[in-house]
Design a protein around this motif. Structure first.
Motif, PDB file in Angstrom:
ATOM      1  N   VAL A 194       0.571  -0.809  -0.023  1.00  0.00           N
ATOM      2  CA  VAL A 194       0.046  -0.119   0.467  1.00  0.00           C
ATOM      3  C   VAL A 194       1.025   1.078   0.007  1.00  0.00           C
ATOM      4  O   VAL A 194       1.761   1.627   1.400  1.00  0.00           O
ATOM      5  N   GLN A 195       0.995   2.418  -1.552  1.00  0.00           N
ATOM      6  CA  GLN A 195       1.874   3.180  -1.201  1.00  0.00           C
ATOM      7  C   GLN A 195       0.181   4.602  -1.899  1.00  0.00           C
ATOM      8  O   GLN A 195      -0.442   4.412  -2.030  1.00  0.00           O
ATOM      9  N   TYR A 196       1.198   5.484  -1.076  1.00  0.00           N
ATOM     10  CA  TYR A 196       0.545   7.109  -0.989  1.00  0.00           C
ATOM     11  C   TYR A 196       1.996   7.746  -1.703  1.00  0.00           C
ATOM     12  O   TYR A 196       3.022   7.553  -1.514  1.00  0.00           O
ATOM     13  N   PRO A 197       1.561   9.041  -1.931  1.00  0.00           N
ATOM     14  CA  PRO A 197       2.285  10.112  -2.335  1.00  0.00           C
ATOM     15  C   PRO A 197       2.840  10.256  -0.866  1.00  0.00           C
ATOM     16  O   PRO A 197       2.537  10.685  -0.194  1.00  0.00           O
ATOM     17  N   ALA A 198       4.092  10.870  -1.592  1.00  0.00           N
ATOM     18  CA  ALA A 198       4.660  11.480  -0.304  1.00  0.00           C
ATOM     19  C   ALA A 198       4.770  12.707   0.314  1.00  0.00           C
ATOM     20  O   ALA A 198       3.985  12.970  -0.746  1.00  0.00           O
TER      21      ALA A 198
END
Length: 88
Positions: free
Chosen positions: A82-86
């Protein structure tokens, strides 16, 4: 309401704006980003937050296996990442 995914504090859990990689029962890996209806672009992996896949993934965490129910039947999806923008 505008939602900034970069401000998400629970970054290991799937919510609006997350980019999620998962593996289905057949061993196929998919990566999708959960977006608003106006940003929908399935050919680029952008799925609506109201789609069956997004609804099944929402609130899941990395490493979990969830069940996706569709008219064609059920499939198990293992959440790989699961990744989100920095954050700015």
């Amino acid at each position: 309401q505008v939602v900034d995914p970069a401000q998400q504090t629970r970054r290991d859990q799937v919510f609006f704006g997350a980019t999620v990689s998962y593996v289905n029962r057949a061993g196929e890996e998919h990566t999708v980003t959960i977006v608003g209806i106006d940003e929908l672009d399935p050919l680029r992996g952008k799925i609506s937050w109201v789609s069956p896949v997004a609804r099944a993934l929402t609130k899941a965490r990395e490493g979990e296996v969830i069940t996706l129910r569709t008219p064609a039947g059920e499939d198990d999806l293992e959440i790989v990442s699961v990744q989100y923008p920095a954050r700015a």
